[in-house]
Design a protein around this motif. Structure first.
Motif, PDB file in Angstrom:
ATOM      1  N   GLN A 214       0.849  -1.191   0.000  1.00 27.37           N
ATOM      2  CA  GLN A 214       0.000   0.000   0.000  1.00 27.37           C
ATOM      3  C   GLN A 214       0.886   1.243   0.000  1.00 27.37           C
ATOM      4  O   GLN A 214       1.827   1.333   0.797  1.00 27.37           O
ATOM      5  N   VAL A 215       0.599   2.169  -0.881  1.00 23.56           N
ATOM      6  CA  VAL A 215       1.373   3.409  -0.965  1.00 23.56           C
ATOM      7  C   VAL A 215       0.875   4.396   0.081  1.00 23.56           C
ATOM      8  O   VAL A 215      -0.322   4.682   0.160  1.00 23.56           O
ATOM      9  N   THR A 216       1.786   4.926   0.893  1.00 21.83           N
ATOM     10  CA  THR A 216       1.414   5.931   1.889  1.00 21.83           C
ATOM     11  C   THR A 216       1.920   7.328   1.528  1.00 21.83           C
ATOM     12  O   THR A 216       1.463   8.319   2.083  1.00 21.83           O
ATOM     13  N   ASP A 217       2.874   7.388   0.604  1.00 18.61           N
ATOM     14  CA  ASP A 217       3.392   8.688   0.186  1.00 18.61           C
ATOM     15  C   ASP A 217       4.088   8.519  -1.158  1.00 18.61           C
ATOM     16  O   ASP A 217       4.750   7.500  -1.395  1.00 18.61           O
ATOM     17  N   ILE A 218       3.931   9.507  -2.032  1.00 19.30           N
ATOM     18  CA  ILE A 218       4.578   9.447  -3.331  1.00 19.30           C
ATOM     19  C   ILE A 218       5.064  10.836  -3.721  1.00 19.30           C
ATOM     20  O   ILE A 218       4.342  11.820  -3.562  1.00 19.30           O
ATOM     21  N   LYS A 219       6.316  10.902  -4.191  1.00 19.89           N
ATOM     22  CA  LYS A 219       6.924  12.186  -4.531  1.00 19.89           C
ATOM     23  C   LYS A 219       7.710  12.052  -5.835  1.00 19.89           C
ATOM     24  O   LYS A 219       8.552  11.159  -5.970  1.00 19.89           O
ATOM     25  N   ARG A 220       7.429  12.935  -6.801  1.00 13.06           N
ATOM     26  CA  ARG A 220       8.191  12.938  -8.045  1.00 13.06           C
ATOM     27  C   ARG A 220       9.441  13.797  -7.853  1.00 13.06           C
ATOM     28  O   ARG A 220       9.340  14.963  -7.466  1.00 13.06           O
ATOM     29  N   VAL A 221      10.609  13.204  -8.127  1.00  8.96           N
ATOM     30  CA  VAL A 221      11.869  13.905  -7.857  1.00  8.96           C
ATOM     31  C   VAL A 221      12.652  14.241  -9.128  1.00  8.96           C
ATOM     32  O   VAL A 221      13.628  14.989  -9.063  1.00  8.96           O
ATOM     33  N   ARG A 222      12.217  13.721 -10.273  1.00  5.48           N
ATOM     34  CA  ARG A 222      12.961  13.987 -11.504  1.00  5.48           C
ATOM     35  C   ARG A 222      12.055  13.816 -12.709  1.00  5.48           C
ATOM     36  O   ARG A 222      11.193  12.924 -12.737  1.00  5.48           O
ATOM     37  N   ILE A 223      12.250  14.663 -13.716  1.00  6.54           N
ATOM     38  CA  ILE A 223      11.633  14.507 -15.032  1.00  6.54           C
ATOM     39  C   ILE A 223      12.761  14.626 -16.048  1.00  6.54           C
ATOM     40  O   ILE A 223      13.431  15.655 -16.133  1.00  6.54           O
ATOM     41  N   GLY A 224      12.993  13.571 -16.826  1.00  3.86           N
ATOM     42  CA  GLY A 224      14.112  13.576 -17.757  1.00  3.86           C
ATOM     43  C   GLY A 224      15.416  13.744 -17.002  1.00  3.86           C
ATOM     44  O   GLY A 224      15.692  13.027 -16.036  1.00  3.86           O
ATOM     45  N   SER A 225      16.223  14.712 -17.400  1.00  7.30           N
ATOM     46  CA  SER A 225      17.500  14.959 -16.724  1.00  7.30           C
ATOM     47  C   SER A 225      17.404  16.068 -15.684  1.00  7.30           C
ATOM     48  O   SER A 225      18.411  16.436 -15.079  1.00  7.30           O
ATOM     49  N   VAL A 226      16.204  16.596 -15.461  1.00 12.69           N
ATOM     50  CA  VAL A 226      16.014  17.710 -14.520  1.00 12.69           C
ATOM     51  C   VAL A 226      15.538  17.159 -13.177  1.00 12.69           C
ATOM     52  O   VAL A 226      14.492  16.501 -13.099  1.00 12.69           O
ATOM     53  N   SER A 227      16.302  17.442 -12.130  1.00 10.24           N
ATOM     54  CA  SER A 227      15.979  16.934 -10.795  1.00 10.24           C
ATOM     55  C   SER A 227      15.417  18.026  -9.900  1.00 10.24           C
ATOM     56  O   SER A 227      15.741  19.211 -10.063  1.00 10.24           O
ATOM     57  N   LEU A 228      14.609  17.613  -8.944  1.00 10.67           N
ATOM     58  CA  LEU A 228      14.042  18.543  -7.976  1.00 10.67           C
ATOM     59  C   LEU A 228      15.129  19.118  -7.074  1.00 10.67           C
ATOM     60  O   LEU A 228      15.092  20.297  -6.701  1.00 10.67           O
ATOM     61  N   GLY A 229      16.115  18.287  -6.732  1.00 11.64           N
ATOM     62  CA  GLY A 229      17.228  18.744  -5.907  1.00 11.64           C
ATOM     63  C   GLY A 229      16.777  19.214  -4.532  1.00 11.64           C
ATOM     64  O   GLY A 229      15.908  18.612  -3.900  1.00 11.64           O
ATOM     65  N   LYS A 230      17.332  20.338  -4.074  1.00  7.45           N
ATOM     66  CA  LYS A 230      17.059  20.851  -2.732  1.00  7.45           C
ATOM     67  C   LYS A 230      15.905  21.855  -2.699  1.00  7.45           C
ATOM     68  O   LYS A 230      15.675  22.489  -1.670  1.00  7.45           O
ATOM     69  N   LEU A 231      15.192  22.000  -3.809  1.00  4.55           N
ATOM     70  CA  LEU A 231      14.079  22.954  -3.852  1.00  4.55           C
ATOM     71  C   LEU A 231      13.041  22.609  -2.782  1.00  4.55           C
ATOM     72  O   LEU A 231      12.494  21.510  -2.770  1.00  4.55           O
ATOM     73  N   PRO A 232      12.750  23.534  -1.842  1.00  2.00           N
ATOM     74  CA  PRO A 232      11.810  23.229  -0.750  1.00  2.00           C
ATOM     75  C   PRO A 232      10.363  23.124  -1.252  1.00  2.00           C
ATOM     76  O   PRO A 232       9.995  23.745  -2.257  1.00  2.00           O
ATOM     77  N   PRO A 233       9.530  22.359  -0.562  1.00  2.00           N
ATOM     78  CA  PRO A 233       8.114  22.278  -0.925  1.00  2.00           C
ATOM     79  C   PRO A 233       7.456  23.663  -0.907  1.00  2.00           C
ATOM     80  O   PRO A 233       7.739  24.489  -0.037  1.00  2.00           O
ATOM     81  N   GLY A 234       6.616  23.908  -1.898  1.00  2.50           N
ATOM     82  CA  GLY A 234       5.903  25.182  -1.977  1.00  2.50           C
ATOM     83  C   GLY A 234       6.691  26.300  -2.619  1.00  2.50           C
ATOM     84  O   GLY A 234       6.200  27.427  -2.707  1.00  2.50           O
ATOM     85  N   GLN A 235       7.918  26.012  -3.090  1.00  2.00           N
ATOM     86  CA  GLN A 235       8.735  27.036  -3.735  1.00  2.00           C
ATOM     87  C   GLN A 235       9.071  26.621  -5.169  1.00  2.00           C
ATOM     88  O   GLN A 235       8.892  25.470  -5.558  1.00  2.00           O
ATOM     89  N   TRP A 236       9.579  27.581  -5.940  1.00  3.07           N
ATOM     90  CA  TRP A 236       9.871  27.333  -7.351  1.00  3.07           C
ATOM     91  C   TRP A 236      11.194  27.968  -7.743  1.00  3.07           C
ATOM     92  O   TRP A 236      11.714  28.834  -7.057  1.00  3.07           O
ATOM     93  N   ARG A 237      11.710  27.509  -8.875  1.00  2.77           N
ATOM     94  CA  ARG A 237      12.931  28.077  -9.438  1.00  2.77           C
ATOM     95  C   ARG A 237      12.838  28.034 -10.959  1.00  2.77           C
ATOM     96  O   ARG A 237      12.021  27.301 -11.537  1.00  2.77           O
ATOM     97  N   TYR A 238      13.692  28.840 -11.600  1.00  2.00           N
ATOM     98  CA  TYR A 238      13.776  28.813 -13.051  1.00  2.00           C
ATOM     99  C   TYR A 238      14.614  27.613 -13.511  1.00  2.00           C
ATOM    100  O   TYR A 238      15.543  27.190 -12.812  1.00  2.00           O
ATOM    101  N   LEU A 239      14.285  27.075 -14.667  1.00  2.00           N
ATOM    102  CA  LEU A 239      15.115  26.045 -15.271  1.00  2.00           C
ATOM    103  C   LEU A 239      16.469  26.664 -15.610  1.00  2.00           C
ATOM    104  O   LEU A 239      16.543  27.744 -16.210  1.00  2.00           O
ATOM    105  N   ARG A 240      17.554  26.006 -15.208  1.00  3.55           N
ATOM    106  CA  ARG A 240      18.886  26.543 -15.448  1.00  3.55           C
ATOM    107  C   ARG A 240      19.279  26.437 -16.920  1.00  3.55           C
ATOM    108  O   ARG A 240      18.717  25.629 -17.675  1.00  3.55           O
ATOM    109  N   ALA A 241      20.270  27.220 -17.304  1.00  5.09           N
ATOM    110  CA  ALA A 241      20.720  27.215 -18.691  1.00  5.09           C
ATOM    111  C   ALA A 241      21.290  25.857 -19.099  1.00  5.09           C
ATOM    112  O   ALA A 241      21.249  25.493 -20.283  1.00  5.09           O
ATOM    113  N   ASP A 242      21.819  25.099 -18.122  1.00  7.41           N
ATOM    114  CA  ASP A 242      22.420  23.799 -18.441  1.00  7.41           C
ATOM    115  C   ASP A 242      21.410  22.658 -18.339  1.00  7.41           C
ATOM    116  O   ASP A 242      21.790  21.489 -18.476  1.00  7.41           O
ATOM    117  N   GLU A 243      20.144  22.961 -18.118  1.00 11.73           N
ATOM    118  CA  GLU A 243      19.112  21.940 -17.992  1.00 11.73           C
ATOM    119  C   GLU A 243      18.197  21.945 -19.217  1.00 11.73           C
ATOM    120  O   GLU A 243      17.901  23.020 -19.763  1.00 11.73           O
TER     121      GLU A 243
END
Length: 245
Positions: A214-243
């Motif tokens: 049974q799944v109790t929690d699910i979190k997406r951490v990466r799409i393609g080569s772009v990772s969520l990294g240390k970005l805190p919940p509820g916040q956002w950042r721009y896609l970097r030039a190298d991504e």
């Protein structure tokens, strides 16, 4: 009948020899003044004899499309595609821009114009959402034939069937359709890593149920080569030039 005054954007585009899209961005960002007063209302009409001033920052900045990564908190409803700009603007604001974002961009209201959500997460799911002004990026992320890997960290409980791991990787079918191969491994006693080329609504939860979990929690951490990294919940950042998505 008096002739209607021209739109400010038309006068700006003629004065600066720029596109109407760029003129609209400059106006919306507060970079255009009429007779010494900054005007940021799109559709404004002005006297053609008025003195129009454009800040140097507008001329120096090229009009580039932006893409944004947002960390959606669990149990926080993500906007549906049909809800449009207002729903996205409720998430992407100046006050929740990640302070450690090293992008040279600073938030401008025009970054919301044409910003489309690429894929979505269900309310009970958390993690990475992508937003973009680039149509080609949106199609790669949201198209039915998207082959971009999506990585999830999934917390589970229950007892995995004896051959459960092999079944999760290459032996399951949902709604009488065989699933493509997936990368599945344990991260800890109660957390698993799933990497899927694409996913249907509730797919990981249903896969786990078929092998006794049974799944109790699910979190997406990466799409393609772009990772969520240390970005805190509820916040956002721009896609970097190298991504790239």
């Amino acid at each position: 009948m008096a002739k209607e005054s021209p739109r400010l954007s038309k006068l700006v585009s003629e004065l600066a020899q720029c596109s109407r899209r760029e003129a609209d961005e400059w106006i919306e960002n507060g970079w255009v003044s009429v007779d010494g007063v900054a005007i940021n209302r799109l559709g404004a009409r002005v006297n053609p004899k008025a003195k129009i001033t454009i800040k140097e920052v507008a001329r120096a900045r090229s009009s580039e499309s932006v893409s944004i990564v947002f960390n959606k908190p669990r149990d926080f409803p993500g906007p549906a595609a049909e809800e449009g700009r207002d729903a996205i603007a409720a998430l992407i604001r100046a006050d929740n821009h990640w302070a450690e974002d090293n992008s040279p961009l600073s938030f401008q209201p025009t970054h919301l114009r044409g910003l489309a959500q690429a894929g979505r997460l269900e309310t009970e799911e958390g993690g990475m959402l992508a937003f973009t002004q680039e149509g080609s990026v949106a199609r790669r992320l949201s198209g039915g034939d998207s082959r971009l890997e999506k990585e999830y960290h999934v917390r589970v409980e229950g007892e995995l069937a004896a051959d459960g791991l092999d079944l999760l990787r290459r032996g399951l079918a949902l709604d009488n359709v065989k699933l493509p191969r997936a990368q599945v491994s344990w991260l800890s006693d109660q957390q698993m890593r799933f990497v899927l080329p694409d996913g249907k609504k509730g797919q990981i939860q249903r896969m786990c149920e078929l092998v006794g979990l049974q799944v109790t929690d699910i979190k997406r951490v990466r799409i393609g080569s772009v990772s969520l990294g240390k970005l805190p919940p509820g916040q956002w950042r721009y896609l970097r030039a190298d991504e790239r998505f």
